[in-house]
Motif scaffolding. Sequence first.
Motif, PDB file in Angstrom:
ATOM      1  N   ALA A  72      33.281 132.003  42.408  1.00  0.00           N
ATOM      2  CA  ALA A  72      32.750 130.442  42.756  1.00  0.00           C
ATOM      3  C   ALA A  72      33.952 129.415  42.279  1.00  0.00           C
ATOM      4  O   ALA A  72      34.706 129.039  42.551  1.00  0.00           O
ATOM      5  CB  ALA A  72      31.134 129.926  42.374  1.00  0.00           C
ATOM      6  N   GLY A  73      34.144 129.987  41.184  1.00  0.00           N
ATOM      7  CA  GLY A  73      35.702 129.648  40.045  1.00  0.00           C
ATOM      8  C   GLY A  73      34.729 128.224  39.966  1.00  0.00           C
ATOM      9  O   GLY A  73      34.211 127.951  39.639  1.00  0.00           O
ATOM     10  N   ASN A  74      36.226 127.636  40.056  1.00  0.00           N
ATOM     11  CA  ASN A  74      36.509 126.078  39.668  1.00  0.00           C
ATOM     12  C   ASN A  74      35.697 124.615  40.902  1.00  0.00           C
ATOM     13  O   ASN A  74      36.205 123.910  41.333  1.00  0.00           O
ATOM     14  CB  ASN A  74      37.318 125.924  39.243  1.00  0.00           C
ATOM     15  CG  ASN A  74      37.179 124.491  38.592  1.00  0.00           C
ATOM     16  OD1 ASN A  74      36.116 124.410  37.768  1.00  0.00           O
ATOM     17  ND2 ASN A  74      38.119 123.812  37.088  1.00  0.00           N
ATOM     18  N   GLU A  75      35.014 125.473  41.903  1.00  0.00           N
ATOM     19  CA  GLU A  75      34.007 124.617  42.949  1.00  0.00           C
ATOM     20  C   GLU A  75      32.985 124.682  42.858  1.00  0.00           C
ATOM     21  O   GLU A  75      32.665 125.318  42.585  1.00  0.00           O
ATOM     22  CB  GLU A  75      34.938 125.167  44.257  1.00  0.00           C
ATOM     23  CG  GLU A  75      36.625 125.295  44.631  1.00  0.00           C
ATOM     24  CD  GLU A  75      36.843 126.606  45.752  1.00  0.00           C
ATOM     25  OE1 GLU A  75      35.993 126.259  46.127  1.00  0.00           O
ATOM     26  OE2 GLU A  75      38.055 127.015  45.825  1.00  0.00           O
ATOM     27  N   PRO A  76      32.809 123.806  44.122  1.00  0.00           N
ATOM     28  CA  PRO A  76      31.116 123.193  44.103  1.00  0.00           C
ATOM     29  C   PRO A  76      31.167 124.569  45.368  1.00  0.00           C
ATOM     30  O   PRO A  76      31.802 125.046  45.461  1.00  0.00           O
ATOM     31  CB  PRO A  76      31.180 121.962  44.830  1.00  0.00           C
ATOM     32  CG  PRO A  76      32.203 121.697  45.313  1.00  0.00           C
ATOM     33  CD  PRO A  76      33.460 122.578  44.613  1.00  0.00           C
ATOM     34  N   PHE A  77      29.605 124.761  44.904  1.00  0.00           N
ATOM     35  CA  PHE A  77      29.629 125.992  45.937  1.00  0.00           C
ATOM     36  C   PHE A  77      27.435 125.503  46.173  1.00  0.00           C
ATOM     37  O   PHE A  77      26.921 125.066  45.389  1.00  0.00           O
ATOM     38  CB  PHE A  77      29.244 127.216  44.902  1.00  0.00           C
ATOM     39  CG  PHE A  77      28.731 126.804  43.985  1.00  0.00           C
ATOM     40  CD1 PHE A  77      29.393 127.001  42.826  1.00  0.00           C
ATOM     41  CD2 PHE A  77      27.669 128.529  43.876  1.00  0.00           C
ATOM     42  CE1 PHE A  77      27.952 127.117  41.740  1.00  0.00           C
ATOM     43  CE2 PHE A  77      26.274 128.305  42.581  1.00  0.00           C
ATOM     44  CZ  PHE A  77      26.780 127.385  41.395  1.00  0.00           C
ATOM     45  N   ALA A  78      27.155 126.867  46.916  1.00  0.00           N
ATOM     46  CA  ALA A  78      26.045 126.580  47.836  1.00  0.00           C
ATOM     47  C   ALA A  78      25.255 127.872  47.020  1.00  0.00           C
ATOM     48  O   ALA A  78      26.004 128.907  47.123  1.00  0.00           O
ATOM     49  CB  ALA A  78      25.837 126.632  49.609  1.00  0.00           C
TER      50      ALA A  78
END
Length: 270
Positions: free
Chosen positions: A118-124
């Motif tokens: 996911a790193g630094n991103e929003p994720f589902a």
Amino acid sequence: MSVKKAIIPAAGYGTRSLPITKAVPKEMFPVAGKPAIQYVVEEAIASGIEEILIVLSRNKSLIMDYFDRSLEYEAFLEKVNKQHLIGKIDTPDIHLQYIRQPFAEGLGAAVKLGRRFAGNEPFAVLLPDDIFIGDEAPALAQLSDLHNETGFSVVGLKKVKNELLKNYGVIKEEKVSEGKYRLIDIVEKPKESPPSNLAVSGRYIFTPSLFDHLEKTTKGAGGELQLTDAVKSLLKEEKCYGMEISRNRYDIGSEADYLRLIQSIMESGR
Ligand code: G1P
């Protein structure tokens, strides 16, 4: 920021569906000719997801095999002049990755394995037990709208009968507008006095800060690392929303729901 990455935790034992789950993961249960997990992958694609991480356990290699190319079938269908069937064995049009969970320590532990992905991103997060069918927008797309509007985490909700709330994560809420809520608290599998009748239902969008909370989370209900407990910790620091999903929900670990799901798909010709 719109959500491009999704984690599908598929590492559970499927104890409710024994003995079949000794050999066939419940994510592979057939639903009108396709395995259940394919509906979830299709929902993710239809909701704008571009990369999926599937978390597997040792006995779930069948899932990886299913989403891989079948050179043998391709060659055979060519040979017997049945090229028209090749489209049926196409791999999904999305980037898929896999990771194995070495210990079955709960949903929170499975999601935690997705941190680098996911790193630094929003994720589902899409729980493949829960399949949403209907004419409305795909379940995850419904959550995405609220995430895009607020920039914060969103959990999918369904109203559930009082006597069944003990099987779910249940929220305490403040209503924002029809079907939209701000979370005040959340409890995993409340033994008594559930804070509402709004149960968390297999779809989530998180800001990346969820991972810091998962790291801090200790074992909760059922001796497992619970995703719900990390959400409880997250909402002390960040706003968190809930959105009622308007599509019908089918829990594939329940025989009655499984049959209803097949019936609904056959009737609608989806
Ligand atoms: C999980 C979650 C729970 C959620 C449920 C939805 O529970 O821990 O919060 O309400 O999925 O299906 P499980 O069904 O894995 O026990």
